[in-house]
Design an enzyme around this catalytic site. Structure first.
Site, PDB file in Angstrom:
ATOM      1  CB  SER A 224      -0.947  -0.047   1.193  1.00 49.97           C
ATOM      2  OG  SER A 224      -1.981   0.882   1.026  1.00 49.97           O
ATOM      3  CB  ALA A 300     -17.808 -25.788  -8.897  1.00 50.10           C
ATOM      4  CG  ASP A 302     -12.440 -19.090  -9.696  1.00 52.18           C
ATOM      5  OD1 ASP A 302     -13.345 -18.304 -10.020  1.00 52.18           O
ATOM      6  OD2 ASP A 302     -11.342 -19.138 -10.274  1.00 52.18           O
ATOM      7  CG  ASP A 440      -6.357  -3.140  -3.559  1.00 51.83           C
ATOM      8  OD1 ASP A 440      -7.130  -2.454  -2.862  1.00 51.83           O
ATOM      9  OD2 ASP A 440      -5.118  -3.049  -3.471  1.00 51.83           O
ATOM     10  CG  HIS A 480      -5.566  -2.434   0.279  1.00 55.83           C
ATOM     11  ND1 HIS A 480      -4.918  -1.987  -0.850  1.00 55.83           N
ATOM     12  CD2 HIS A 480      -5.040  -1.734   1.306  1.00 55.83           C
ATOM     13  CE1 HIS A 480      -4.046  -1.054  -0.506  1.00 55.83           C
ATOM     14  NE2 HIS A 480      -4.098  -0.880   0.801  1.00 55.83           N
TER      15      HIS A 480
END
Ligand SMILES: *[C@@H]1O[C@H](CO)[C@@H](O)[C@H](O)[C@H]1NC(C)=O
Ligand SMILES: *[C@@H]1O[C@H](CO)[C@@H](O)[C@H](O)[C@H]1NC(C)=O
Ligand SMILES: *[C@@H]1O[C@H](CO)[C@@H](O)[C@H](O)[C@H]1NC(C)=O
Ligand SMILES: *[C@@H]1O[C@H](CO)[C@@H](O)[C@H](O)[C@H]1NC(C)=O
Ligand SMILES: *[C@@H]1O[C@H](CO)[C@@H](O)[C@H](O)[C@H]1NC(C)=O
Ligand SMILES: *[C@@H]1O[C@H](CO)[C@@H](O)[C@H](O)[C@H]1NC(C)=O
Ligand SMILES: *[C@@H]1O[C@H](CO)[C@@H](O)[C@H](O)[C@H]1NC(C)=O
Ligand SMILES: *[C@@H]1O[C@H](CO)[C@@H](O)[C@H](O)[C@H]1NC(C)=O
Ligand SMILES: *[C@@H]1O[C@H](CO)[C@@H](O)[C@H](O)[C@H]1NC(C)=O
Ligand SMILES: *[C@@H]1O[C@H](CO)[C@@H](O)[C@H](O)[C@H]1NC(C)=O
Ligand SMILES: *[C@@H]1O[C@H](CO)[C@@H](O)[C@H](O)[C@H]1NC(C)=O
Length: 574
Positions: A224, A300, A302, A440, A480
């Site tokens: 970050s 299915a 992900d 993020d 994040h």
């Protein structure tokens, strides 16, 4: 005490050994004497080793206690040095309460040094050096987050547990806010680059003074704002590190603040009718997966996007057929318009790009509402008020393209960190590893490729050449810096370590790259069942380096096993 104990022990054992044996034949006595002498020699050796380890232990603790009074550093005030035993739960009562780090468990024996270093006559950094007893010879600096102000003690604990002598600084001010920037551009400069650089220069001196020899290699680990600090070091301080691991970097920093500050007005101006209500979020997430998921694994999926940059989500697919339709499965045209605005790049005056789009993905809309929906984003507010305009009353709720352009041009504290020339770092043999979570909601993962591509254009190098010193990994399903539905345990923080194997741990991958010349081609991430290691591995995925992307090549359609997508062998970097 220890010495007397050893001699008493030896005396007792020797007397005991000689006493009964001395009554046999002369041959037996001779053999016994030879055996006894051998035994004594062995026992002395064992005892000496024990004594030496005891005295080393004493020396480490004493050396640590005395260290603060011996340390001579320019412009620095050493507050204390203290021995911290492995397993200690440190109480950090001095730490600003907004840092939300009241305590930290220390994993190994180490010497903790705390000091203040002036960076000008009106600014300075608080920093700590943690010097492990079992030192590998490696030096490491940690970074910060947001616009804080907070030493990341958990990163100091993680990296010292791996034997690095580690430093961390407060980025020039205390706490998570930016009020300290007001009327003091030197504090802004500390935030932009000077805190991290000073802490490395001083930290290396402390490490050398303590161990009596210089470090072998120097590393950086941060995410970050910490990612930005790592990129700043690569761009501007090529000698600070041999290896830099910089996650989700807050680079193009002014554009980032303008962009994150634009969600609140967008949501506010859309009004309650114009923003999709929370009852529709599940349907929106399902539509995103249906339009942009791998589609390879039947029923299915992900549950996250491997390649959000390829997704051109069309929210109009969800527009209600009639006004009276089921409102939890469909949205209005105005709401579709807001969704498009949120997932579009932000352009400013004269059509210039301020910041790329928020990456599309399930859960993102919900996160945006939670993070930005109710008030101006605090980092944007503090940055514009205290660093850009130096005006605590500046109207941060109505920032315009002119404000974005002004912040960009001013580049307070040289924080932008978007210089595409890494040639000094390349020339000196530095290695840079970046990663970015593809889900993020704080720093869009769409920004990191724009920097990689800028470096490629600026240095006239294709990715095959950049690979020699700069590799960028896209981690699908990571939020994040950590967490999220993907295989996100990559060793970037102590709380997300599945393995110390360099193939599965970005920090150890960097150590191997710097020290053995073996660069990572992929990073194998792990997802534990319910994010709990003791419940076992749920799935793993080998995250590719840019510009490769992960492509599902496992069996699909009617014959797919429901867990085929969990097998990393069913994915390839193309
Ligand atoms: C460390 O101590 C704090 C209180 O000072 C406590 O809240 C925390 O749970 C402790 N951590 C551990 C791992 O024991
Ligand atoms: C910042 O925090 C440290 C302790 O972590 C404290 O010693 C120092 O005085 C604080 N600085 C300011 C300016 O409040
Ligand atoms: C100490 O501070 C002074 C004044 O800020 C500066 O000129 C000098 O370079 C600093 N010394 C070191 C070793 O950083
Ligand atoms: C601080 O240093 C600046 C130069 O960097 C100088 O102009 C100023 O007068 C100094 N202020 C004080 C209070 O010493
Ligand atoms: C010291 O660190 C090395 C790895 O660098 C490790 O193998 C060893 O077990 C450690 N020893 C202790 C006593 O922690
Ligand atoms: C703690 O941090 C907050 C937020 O940055 C700040 O307002 C406050 O002044 C800090 N407190 C101290 C004692 O430094
Ligand atoms: C939606 O928001 C309302 C009002 O804030 C809240 O009561 C409700 O629990 C939320 N529902 C969901 C599914 O988040
Ligand atoms: C509305 O749509 C939701 C989600 O598709 C569904 O679960 C629900 O049963 C529908 N309600 C009605 C009354 O059709
Ligand atoms: C926008 O374009 C005009 C006219 O070319 C120019 O004068 C102005 O400086 C530009 N603004 C910015 C922020 O680049
Ligand atoms: C994982 O968490 C879910 C939801 O909290 C729970 O239903 C499930 O039993 C957990 N699985 C295991 C293996 O503990
Ligand atoms: C599924 O398996 C059947 C029988 O083995 C085969 O005929 C069919 O082609 C397979 N379908 C796909 C999509 O692989």
């Amino acid at each position: 005490m220890a010495v007397m104990e050893v001699f008493n022990y030896l005396y007792e054992r020797t007397a005991e050994t000689l006493r009964p044996r001395a009554t046999g034949s002369s041959k037996e006595v001779g053999e016994t004497v030879v055996k006894t002498i051998k035994m004594l020699v062995q026992r002395f050796a064992v005892a000496l080793a024990w004594l030496s380890s005891l005295s080393q232990a004493a020396t480490f603790e004493q050396q640590c206690a005395q260290f603060s009074s011996q340390l001579q550093l320019d412009n620095a005030t050493v507050w204390f040095s203290e021995f911290v035993a492995a397993g200690t739960n440190l109480t950090l009562s001095q730490n600003n309460v907004t840092c939300a780090r009241p305590s930290q468990v220390v994993e190994v024996d180490l010497c903790r040094v705390a000091l203040y270093v002036a960076t000008s006559n009106r600014s300075g950094i608080s920093m700590e050096a943690w010097l492990p007893k079992n030192w590998t010879g490696r030096f490491l600096s940690t970074g910060n987050g947001g616009i804080s102000g907070c030493i990341q003690y958990e990163d100091l604990a993680y990296t010292t547990s791996l034997g690095f002598s580690t430093v961390g600084a407060n980025n020039g001010h205390n706490g998570t806010g930016g009020h300290a920037f007001l009327d003091n551009p030197d504090v802004v400069t500390d935030f932009g680059w000077r805190s991290i650089h000073t802490n490395v220069v001083v930290g290396k001196q402390i490490s050398q003074a303590f161990y009596g020899k210089p470090h072998t290699k120097s590393y950086y680990l941060g995410c970050s704002t910490g990612g930005r600090q790592g990129m700043k070091s690569a761009q501007a301080f090529p000698d600070d590190f041999d290896g830099i691991v910089a996650g989700s970097p807050a680079i193009r920093f002014n554009g980032l603040d303008s962009w994150s500050g634009n969600f609140y007005p967008t949501i506010r101006d859309a009004g309650p009718e114009g923003f999709p209500p929370n009852t529709t979020w599940a349907a929106i997430d399902a539509a995103i997966l249906a339009q942009c998921g791998t589609g390879a694994v039947g029923d299915a999926p992900d549950g996250f996007l491997e390649n959000p940059d390829l997704c051109h989500f069309r929210p109009e697919a969800l527009v209600c057929p009639t006004l009276s339709a089921n409102v939890s499965s469909c949205i209005s045209g105005a709401q579709a318009d807001t969704i498009r605005a949120i997932f579009s790049p932000l352009y400013g005056v004269n059509g210039s790009l301020v910041y790329p789009q928020m990456q599309v993905g399930p859960g993102i809309l919900e996160a945006i509402y939670a993070i930005y929906g109710k008030a101006q984003f605090p980092y944007t507010a503090d940055w514009f008020r205290y660093a850009v305009y130096n005006d605590p009353n500046y109207d941060i709720d109505h920032l315009t393209p002119k404000d974005w352009a002004y912040a960009e041009r001013l580049n307070a504290g040289e924080t932008n960190t978007f210089d595409g020339d890494l040639s000094p770092f390349q020339s000196k043999g530095g290695k840079l590893l970046t990663y970015h979570g593809q889900a993020d909601p704080i720093i869009s993962s769409a920004n990191s490729p724009t920097y990689y591509d800028l470096v490629s254009r600026t240095m006239d190098l294709p990715s095959t050449a950049l690979d020699d010193f700069y590799r960028f990994f896209r981690v699908s399903g990571m939020g994040h810096c950590s967490g999220g539905p993907g295989a996100t345990f990559i060793g970037n923080v102590g709380a997300a370590v599945a393995s110390l194997d360099p193939d599965q741990n970005v920090l150890m991958a960097m150590v191997r790259w710097v020290e053995q010349g073996t660069a990572p081609d992929t990073i194998l991430g792990t997802k534990f069942v319910n994010d709990t290691a003791s419940l076992g591995v749920d799935f793993q995925r080998a995250h590719c380096r840019y510009p490769f992307r992960n492509v599902y090549v496992g069996g699909g359609g009617e014959n797919a096993t429901t867990d085929a997508w969990k097998d990393p062998a069913n994915w390839v970097c193309q």
